[in-house]
Design a protein around this motif. Sequence first.
Motif, PDB file in Angstrom:
ATOM      1  N   ASN A 158       2.753  38.985  21.253  1.00 21.09           N
ATOM      2  CA  ASN A 158       3.205  37.709  20.669  1.00 21.09           C
ATOM      3  C   ASN A 158       4.702  37.632  20.433  1.00 21.09           C
ATOM      4  OD1 ASN A 158       0.636  36.463  20.634  1.00 21.09           O
ATOM      5  ND2 ASN A 158       0.115  37.689  18.839  1.00 21.09           N
ATOM      6  N   ALA A 159       5.459  38.321  21.259  1.00 11.53           N
ATOM      7  CA  ALA A 159       6.917  38.184  21.193  1.00 11.53           C
ATOM      8  C   ALA A 159       7.270  36.759  21.616  1.00 11.53           C
ATOM      9  CB  ALA A 159       7.587  39.193  22.120  1.00 11.53           C
ATOM     10  N   PRO A 160       8.301  36.189  21.036  1.00 15.69           N
ATOM     11  CA  PRO A 160       8.681  34.826  21.420  1.00 15.69           C
ATOM     12  C   PRO A 160       8.993  34.739  22.924  1.00 15.69           C
ATOM     13  CG  PRO A 160       9.915  35.547  19.497  1.00 15.69           C
ATOM     14  CD  PRO A 160       9.179  36.742  20.011  1.00 15.69           C
ATOM     15  N   ARG A 161       8.355  33.805  23.575  1.00 11.68           N
ATOM     16  CA  ARG A 161       8.490  33.702  25.029  1.00 11.68           C
ATOM     17  C   ARG A 161       9.920  33.372  25.441  1.00 11.68           C
ATOM     18  NH1 ARG A 161       2.864  30.997  27.290  1.00 11.68           N
ATOM     19  NH2 ARG A 161       1.547  32.716  26.566  1.00 11.68           N
ATOM     20  N   ARG A 162      10.549  32.462  24.745  1.00  9.59           N
ATOM     21  CA  ARG A 162      11.911  32.073  25.120  1.00  9.59           C
ATOM     22  C   ARG A 162      12.844  33.277  25.051  1.00  9.59           C
ATOM     23  NH1 ARG A 162      13.597  29.778  28.526  1.00  9.59           N
ATOM     24  NH2 ARG A 162      15.236  28.315  28.602  1.00  9.59           N
ATOM     25  N   ARG A 163      12.738  34.041  23.981  1.00  2.00           N
ATOM     26  CA  ARG A 163      13.597  35.222  23.817  1.00  2.00           C
ATOM     27  C   ARG A 163      13.271  36.272  24.880  1.00  2.00           C
ATOM     28  NH1 ARG A 163      18.239  37.284  23.144  1.00  2.00           N
ATOM     29  NH2 ARG A 163      18.355  39.136  21.862  1.00  2.00           N
ATOM     30  N   THR A 164      11.986  36.439  25.165  1.00  2.00           N
ATOM     31  CA  THR A 164      11.575  37.407  26.186  1.00  2.00           C
ATOM     32  C   THR A 164      12.169  37.024  27.535  1.00  2.00           C
ATOM     33  OG1 THR A 164       9.509  37.807  24.989  1.00  2.00           O
ATOM     34  CG2 THR A 164       9.593  38.522  27.276  1.00  2.00           C
ATOM     35  N   GLN A 165      12.101  35.733  27.865  1.00  2.00           N
ATOM     36  CA  GLN A 165      12.664  35.269  29.137  1.00  2.00           C
ATOM     37  C   GLN A 165      14.174  35.474  29.170  1.00  2.00           C
ATOM     38  OE1 GLN A 165      11.906  31.183  30.195  1.00  2.00           O
ATOM     39  NE2 GLN A 165      13.262  31.288  31.962  1.00  2.00           N
ATOM     40  N   GLU A 166      14.836  35.177  28.070  1.00  2.00           N
ATOM     41  CA  GLU A 166      16.291  35.369  28.014  1.00  2.00           C
ATOM     42  C   GLU A 166      16.655  36.829  28.252  1.00  2.00           C
ATOM     43  OE1 GLU A 166      17.454  33.966  24.176  1.00  2.00           O
ATOM     44  OE2 GLU A 166      17.189  31.860  24.708  1.00  2.00           O
ATOM     45  N   LEU A 167      15.922  37.722  27.594  1.00  4.10           N
ATOM     46  CA  LEU A 167      16.224  39.147  27.740  1.00  4.10           C
ATOM     47  C   LEU A 167      15.905  39.661  29.136  1.00  4.10           C
ATOM     48  CD1 LEU A 167      14.956  40.409  24.276  1.00  4.10           C
ATOM     49  CD2 LEU A 167      17.327  40.221  25.038  1.00  4.10           C
ATOM     50  N   ALA A 168      14.873  39.094  29.761  1.00  5.59           N
ATOM     51  CA  ALA A 168      14.514  39.487  31.127  1.00  5.59           C
ATOM     52  C   ALA A 168      15.538  38.964  32.135  1.00  5.59           C
ATOM     53  CB  ALA A 168      13.125  38.965  31.479  1.00  5.59           C
ATOM     54  N   SER A 210      12.551  30.445  34.786  1.00  3.66           N
ATOM     55  CA  SER A 210      11.258  30.128  34.186  1.00  3.66           C
ATOM     56  C   SER A 210      10.112  30.249  35.176  1.00  3.66           C
ATOM     57  CB  SER A 210      11.280  28.736  33.553  1.00  3.66           C
ATOM     58  OG  SER A 210      11.608  27.776  34.514  1.00  3.66           O
ATOM     59  N   GLY A 211      10.346  29.928  36.446  1.00  3.91           N
ATOM     60  CA  GLY A 211       9.275  30.041  37.439  1.00  3.91           C
ATOM     61  C   GLY A 211       8.751  31.463  37.550  1.00  3.91           C
ATOM     62  N   LEU A 212       9.650  32.414  37.714  1.00  2.00           N
ATOM     63  CA  LEU A 212       9.249  33.817  37.823  1.00  2.00           C
ATOM     64  C   LEU A 212       8.658  34.316  36.511  1.00  2.00           C
ATOM     65  CD1 LEU A 212       9.077  36.452  39.386  1.00  2.00           C
ATOM     66  CD2 LEU A 212      11.458  36.903  38.760  1.00  2.00           C
ATOM     67  N   PHE A 213       9.258  33.927  35.398  1.00  2.64           N
ATOM     68  CA  PHE A 213       8.769  34.365  34.090  1.00  2.64           C
ATOM     69  C   PHE A 213       7.316  33.936  33.874  1.00  2.64           C
ATOM     70  CE2 PHE A 213       8.173  33.569  29.520  1.00  2.64           C
ATOM     71  CZ  PHE A 213       8.416  34.851  29.035  1.00  2.64           C
ATOM     72  N   TYR A 214       7.036  32.657  34.099  1.00 10.56           N
ATOM     73  CA  TYR A 214       5.678  32.176  33.874  1.00 10.56           C
ATOM     74  C   TYR A 214       4.694  32.695  34.918  1.00 10.56           C
ATOM     75  CZ  TYR A 214       7.134  29.571  29.871  1.00 10.56           C
ATOM     76  OH  TYR A 214       7.596  29.255  28.628  1.00 10.56           O
ATOM     77  N   GLN A 215       5.178  32.999  36.118  1.00 11.44           N
ATOM     78  CA  GLN A 215       4.311  33.640  37.111  1.00 11.44           C
ATOM     79  C   GLN A 215       3.913  35.035  36.638  1.00 11.44           C
ATOM     80  OE1 GLN A 215       2.945  32.244  39.987  1.00 11.44           O
ATOM     81  NE2 GLN A 215       1.691  34.064  39.693  1.00 11.44           N
ATOM     82  N   TRP A 216       4.853  35.768  36.054  1.00  9.16           N
ATOM     83  CA  TRP A 216       4.530  37.084  35.510  1.00  9.16           C
ATOM     84  C   TRP A 216       3.491  36.970  34.402  1.00  9.16           C
ATOM     85  CZ3 TRP A 216      10.219  39.106  35.002  1.00  9.16           C
ATOM     86  CH2 TRP A 216      10.633  39.634  36.234  1.00  9.16           C
ATOM     87  N   LEU A 217       3.638  35.952  33.541  1.00 12.62           N
ATOM     88  CA  LEU A 217       2.640  35.773  32.478  1.00 12.62           C
ATOM     89  C   LEU A 217       1.265  35.501  33.074  1.00 12.62           C
ATOM     90  CD1 LEU A 217       4.586  33.648  29.825  1.00 12.62           C
ATOM     91  CD2 LEU A 217       4.244  36.130  29.880  1.00 12.62           C
TER      92      LEU A 217
END
Length: 93
Positions: free
Chosen positions: A52-62, A66-73
């Motif tokens: 339950n880490a914040p998604r926005r922060r996780t994406q920023e750190l990665a 957004s396309g790749l991030f949500y595909q990974w999820l």
Amino acid sequence: MSTDDDALREERQAAALRRVADLGAERARHLKAADDLLEPLGKAVGDAARLNAPRRRTQELAQVGSGLFYQWLKDAGIDVRPKKSRPERISDE
């Protein structure tokens, strides 16, 4: 142009091409290293989301889009709401 000028020009060209080749090879190594990080980074993103880490922060750190991030999820089996459709534009015609 003298033979000395031709030789100097050829030496400079050869040096410039060696520099291009060296930088091109270095770039290729970096691209390969970055590509090798995609799989473990995707798994780490999934792990963070499961905690339950914040998604926005996780994406920023990665540092991915957004396309790749949500595909990974999705690949990690994490629920992702459907992408909102864009409203149709009304033309002035």
